[in-house]
Scaffold this active site. Structure first.
Site: not given
Length: 823
Positions: A123, A125, A131, A376, A656
């Site tokens: 729509d 705008d 939208d 890690s 990680d």
């Protein structure tokens, strides 16, 4: 099928013969071993299968009004990323709940690709963003050449809103294209367009800037100046593209050149008829892009890894013969593949891994190991050790002493002005080279200063020297790739592995040489090579603590097993027999927009890591979802939507692995590595089996062979130093010898069989509490006493289980022999 390996590995090329259909059938039955036994090669033959798709957007019915009075102003957007770089759209029909467009759009598509069309009704705008009212994903693979079909897409089976569209598919007999594929990803032909801007005549050179745009190219748009060096665009050869040239000082003046109209290999000169002086000459040259891929498309180990394993087997065979006191030499097919898996845990993981590797070396078992994986903090230990090409053949006392110096030193100086200045200088140089800037790079430099006195110039590819004659195990470092926003780690996560030879995604069967990680790629080709990063920047990725979103933080702050359970129960799985051929997407309502806002708040990663995506531009094979390797570690139904997967992203978002499961197991569970025994070194405080159990349940859900992790209640309350998990009913599942971080008999014994004297009792007290331990992952500095205790504890736990280790190695040898005995 003819076959040979190219310089970057092998890939399947579809040549228009019956082989593609046969290959798809073999893949659907899971016969991936054919690819390893006879790796297909790139063929020069062109692949027929190009079709002309005509889409006619007819009309919509019963669309809702944007308010109680005024009907909507609607248009339809069409997005087909395998055929066009543009999002096309119809005209806007004003004030109608039943708009009629009757507009046609044409695309060239290839039948060997997964072509998924997105249709969206908007729509319009004028004051805010348009939208969305209806969104449809339609798999064009349901169409056959010659089909003419009319579809009516409904948002709600009970509602009246629907969109009517016609599809016509016609085969183009005069079009063929060279495709490279591994059955999951597809690389298409590439074109290069070289553009040079010059002034016409002898006038003084203009200082104006010009914007060059080729939509859908790797480069997208580029700002250039007259007289500068030529610039090159890389783009799919099969697309109908055009070059746009815009004057920044006069944007209304522009020139558009269709690329299909340019002769290949010839220089074309045009004069830009601008209203300003001097005039500008445009020099264009279109040529074929690189034929060879820089991305290896293949699901098995690369040729370099296979050659390493052959060398390492000789070392392993000698070590096993001595450790197990065997009478005869082992034959090559009898040698078991043994691996060490180390979890993360910050400084605690790094120190613990040093202690355990020293224990394995003291027992003479380190040479029995073929792989070491880390995540890690444990990657910090591996990166340090592999700077020495002969590290596992030496006494580890020297490296351990250096480690103790670094973990016990004051860390206050890492933020001194002189250090900060050096960080910014190096980050600026990286940005100049072309690396995306992100906070993770700053964290990488800070963490390097935490662990070293001076910057180290070592790189990941330099670790190949430590593998040159099989003298050390092959290290593999793990990371997790996810989305920067809109999805949590639990909703989308893909395992990425780094070795001295390659970096890649087992899920996609796509890998690049490790020295090329961080460079720019498009459609499987290298478009811009950047200098290889120092390994500290990779360590920053592997231990990336700063890519968390609020949802990840909630996980870390809660009981992980309970949190993981809730997500696992809510998570939808995608069965290979239920691939969505047609999906209607819900569009946000008023309440939905509020939920969307909070979802964005929970999932956005404000300090996300960014690396050039080496999968960028690659498309998906039409049968990718049925490939036996693709299903491994898939996370959500997003895997059934190829337009939203990683090849569509310009950058990777690596973090990680602890944000999902704190483990580095996944590389060892690839069936092509055929690992027999895994020594699981777990550095988690509390929950000795928690991460292993989470992994086991994930493996069970994904059909990955893995032994059941079912410790007894007594073992849960008081875990031992070593636990063996087997699945005798599944010979493909590796045995797991699990070493949690516990201080059982260490309190009473200073060495195996040697009781601790009363005056040494304090040395046996190790605080491993998950709340107030001096080894909490947030602790960056240890006292000398705490560092010694952790090193001694982990060394002791290995040495005190010598017989359990030998027993596990004997079992692995027996299973390997049993699997290779003639039936």
């Amino acid at each position: 099928m003819r076959g040979r390996a190219g310089p970057f590995g092998s890939g399947l090329v579809l040549d228009g013969s019956p082989w593609p259909l046969l290959w798809a059938c073999l893949v659907s039955f899971g016969l991936s071993s054919l690819q390893q036994a006879c790796p297909p090669r790139p063929l020069q033959a062109k692949v027929p299968g190009t079709c002309l798709l005509t889409i006619r957007v007819l009309q919509a019915h019963g669309l809702p009004s944007k308010d109680l009075v005024t009907p909507s102003d609607c248009y339809v957007s069409l997005w087909l990323p395998t055929a066009s770089s543009h999002r096309l759209q119809t005209r806007t029909v004003k004030n109608s709940r039943n708009p009629v467009w009757n507009q046609s759009f044409r695309f060239r598509i290839h039948s060997q690709l997964k072509n998924v069309l997105q249709l969206q009704v908007f729509d319009q705008d004028l004051l805010t963003s348009d939208d969305p009212m209806l969104s449809v994903l339609f798999d064009l693979g349901t169409l056959q050449a010659g089909d003419f079909r009319r579809e009516s897409f409904s948002l709600n089976p009970q509602g009246e809103e629907r969109l009517e569209v016609e599809f016509r598919l016609q085969r183009l007999t005069d079009c063929a294209e060279q495709l490279f594929s591994n059955g999951i990803l597809v690389a298409r032909e590439l074109s290069c367009l070289h553009v040079r801007l010059e002034e016409a005549g002898d006038q003084k050179q203009s200082e104006g800037r010009v914007q060059l745009v080729v939509p859908g190219s790797c480069e997208g748009q580029h700002e250039a100046s007259v007289g500068a060096d030529p610039f090159c665009f890389h783009c799919p050869a099969c697309w109908e593209q055009e070059l746009g040239i815009l004057l920044q000082d006069a944007p209304q003046e522009q020139l558009k050149v269709p690329l299909r109209a340019l002769p290949s290999g010839q220089v074309v000169r045009l004069v830009f008829p601008t209203s300003q002086e001097p005039l500008m000459r445009v020099e264009l040259r279109k040529e074929e892009g690189p034929r060879e891929l820089a991305v290896r498309l293949g699901c098995g180990p690369c040729a370099e890894e296979q050659a390493f394993l052959s060398r390492r087997k000789r070392v392993v065979a000698r070590a096993l013969k001595q450790a197990l006191q065997l009478d005869d030499d082992l034959q090559e097919d009898e040698i078991p593949v043994v691996a060490v898996m180390a979890t993360g845990g910050g400084i605690r993981a790094m120190v613990s891994l040093y202690g355990q590797l020293a224990g394995l070396r003291e027992l003479g078992l380190l040479d029995c190991i073929s792989y070491i994986t880390g995540a890690s903090g444990s990657t910090w230990a591996l990166a340090n050790l592999y700077e020495d090409p002969e590290w596992s053949q030496k006494d580890l006392a020297g490296p351990t002493a250096t480690l103790k110096t670094q973990v016990t030193k004051s860390k206050l100086g890492v933020l001194a002005p002189s250090h900060l200045q050096r960080y910014w200088q190096e980050l600026a140089e990286r940005a100049r080279q072309g690396h995306p800037t992100c906070f993770t790079d700053l964290w990488a430099l800070i963490s390097e200063a935490l662990l070293h006195d001076e910057p180290h110039d070592h790189t990941l590819s330099a670790q190949r020297e430590a593998l040159s004659h099989g003298q050390n195990p092959l290290p593999i470092y793990c990371a997790l790739n996810t989305k920067e926003k809109n999805l949590t780690t639990f909703e989308f996560g893909e395992w990425c592995e780094f070795s001295p030879y390659e970096v890649g995604f087992p899920k996609y069967g796509a890998f690049i040489p490790s020295e090329l990680f961080g460079s720019e790629f498009f459609m499987g080709r290298l478009t811009k090579r950047l200098p290889e990063s120092r390994i500290c920047f990779l360590e920053g990725i592997w231990s990336n603590l700063y890519a968390a979103n609020l949802q990840d933080s909630l996980y870390w702050a809660s009981e992980p097993s309970q949190f993981w359970d809730r997500w696992a129960q809510d998570r939808a799985t995608l069965d290979k027999e239920q691939v969505p051929l047609l999906k209607i997407e819900e569009t946000p309502t008023g309440a939905g927009r509020i939920a969307e806002f909070f979802t964005d708040l929970l999932t956005r990663r404000p300090l996300a890591q960014a690396t050039h995506n080496f999968l960028r531009g690659l498309h998906f094979h039409k049968d990718y979802f049925h490939h036996p390797h693709f299903s491994t570690w898939k996370a959500t139904k997003l895997d059934g939507l190829p337009n939203q997967l990683t090849p569509a992203e310009p950058h990777l978002c690596l973090l990680d692995v602890g944000y999902l499961i704190n483990t580095s197991f996944p590389p060892l569970l690839r069936p092509t590595r055929d690992v027999d025994l895994i020594l699981s070194l777990d550095y988690n405080l509390g929950g000795a089996f928690q991460q292993l159990q989470l992994l086991g349940r994930l493996c069970q859900a994904q059909g990955i062979p893995f032994p059941p992790i079912s410790p007894s209640p007594e073992e849960q309350r008081q875990p031992r130093e070593c636990h063996l998990f087997l699945d005798p009913a599944c010979p493909d599942a590796p045995a797991v010898l699990h070493f949690p971080l516990v201080d059982g008999s260490f309190r009473e014994y200073e060495a195996p069989g040697i009781p601790r004297p009363p005056e040494e009792k304090a040395a046996g007290e190790v605080n491993l509490s998950s709340s107030d331990s001096p080894y909490h992952y947030s602790k960056l500095t240890y006292s000398p006493e705490d560092a010694d205790k952790l090193l001694c504890l982990t060394h002791y736990n290995i040495c005190n289980n010598r017989e359990r280790l030998l027993e596990a190695l004997r079992g692995a040898l027996q299973r390997r022999r049993g699997r290779h005995q003639p039936q």
